[in-house]
Design a protein around this motif. Structure first.
Motif, PDB file in Angstrom:
ATOM      1  N   LEU A 188      34.988  32.405  34.602  1.00  0.00           N
ATOM      2  CA  LEU A 188      34.115  32.815  35.708  1.00  0.00           C
ATOM      3  C   LEU A 188      33.885  31.673  36.686  1.00  0.00           C
ATOM      4  CD1 LEU A 188      31.299  34.902  33.975  1.00  0.00           C
ATOM      5  CD2 LEU A 188      33.218  35.748  35.340  1.00  0.00           C
ATOM      6  N   TYR A 189      33.616  30.490  36.164  1.00  0.00           N
ATOM      7  CA  TYR A 189      33.341  29.321  36.997  1.00  0.00           C
ATOM      8  C   TYR A 189      34.538  28.994  37.892  1.00  0.00           C
ATOM      9  CZ  TYR A 189      32.436  24.471  38.287  1.00  0.00           C
ATOM     10  OH  TYR A 189      32.253  23.308  38.988  1.00  0.00           O
ATOM     11  N   LYS A 205      35.297  31.941  40.450  1.00  0.00           N
ATOM     12  CA  LYS A 205      34.263  32.042  41.486  1.00  0.00           C
ATOM     13  C   LYS A 205      34.614  31.136  42.667  1.00  0.00           C
ATOM     14  CE  LYS A 205      29.291  31.716  42.177  1.00  0.00           C
ATOM     15  NZ  LYS A 205      28.002  31.371  41.572  1.00  0.00           N
ATOM     16  N   ASP A 221      36.542  33.107  45.027  1.00  0.00           N
ATOM     17  CA  ASP A 221      35.898  34.379  45.374  1.00  0.00           C
ATOM     18  C   ASP A 221      36.459  35.573  44.608  1.00  0.00           C
ATOM     19  OD1 ASP A 221      34.130  33.209  47.256  1.00  0.00           O
ATOM     20  OD2 ASP A 221      35.741  33.192  48.746  1.00  0.00           O
ATOM     21  N   LYS A 230      35.753  38.005  41.507  1.00  0.00           N
ATOM     22  CA  LYS A 230      34.690  38.446  40.604  1.00  0.00           C
ATOM     23  C   LYS A 230      35.301  39.072  39.354  1.00  0.00           C
ATOM     24  CE  LYS A 230      31.315  39.297  44.302  1.00  0.00           C
ATOM     25  NZ  LYS A 230      31.740  38.118  44.975  1.00  0.00           N
TER      26      LYS A 230
END
Length: 156
Positions: A57-58, A61, A64, A66
């Motif tokens: 996720l990090y 992100k 951009d 998700k």
């Protein structure tokens, strides 16, 4: 004399080669390399500590992209990819607890993937390492088109 020549060669390589090493690194590889060594933390999603899906996720992100929070759910997004068709940025999934998908990483090319290991923290491993080869389940492609181009370019 050989030692001196080797030392001089190493100094030149370090001095002139260091910038080109980073210049040849994709945005994705650069982003993952900045957090290699971050400790494992169950439920972690920050540079204080990551679990495997929190690490994903990090990193994503920053581009951009998700994704769901947990690896089992991440394994259901995007499209399935055969192991021999992996490209940088694909997600790879493993069964490490005998109960289905329980670990995930980001394929970074050359048969390697970045992940947050419970024993080593964020690290780079080979898909051919016996431990991971025996536990490999599937891969998913979650980034395509211009987003993929941005992720793998070498302009950072």
């Amino acid at each position: 004399m050989k030692v001196l020549a080797s030392l001089l060669g190493a100094i030149m390589l370090f001095t002139f080669g260091a910038s080109s090493v980073f210049a040849d690194m994709s945005e994705l590889r650069h982003a993952t390399s900045k957090v290699v060594g971050t400790p494992y933390k169950w439920g972690g999603t920050t540079t204080e500590g990551f679990d495997c899906s929190g690490f994903i996720l990090y990193i994503f992100k920053q581009f951009d992209v998700k994704l769901p929070r947990v690896s089992k759910a991440q394994a259901k997004v995007g499209t399935a990819v055969e192991k021999d068709q992996l490209r940088e940025g694909d997600l790879v999934f493993f069964n490490t607890d005998g109960k289905g998908i329980s670990h995930a990483g980001i394929y970074v090319g050359n048969g390697e993937f970045a992940h947050s290991s419970s024993s080593k923290g964020v690290t780079i491993s080979k898909l051919t390492d016996t431990y991971y080869a025996k536990r490999y389940v599937t891969a998913r492609r979650v980034v395509t088109g211009q987003d993929y181009t941005n992720m793998v370019n070498d302009e950072h």
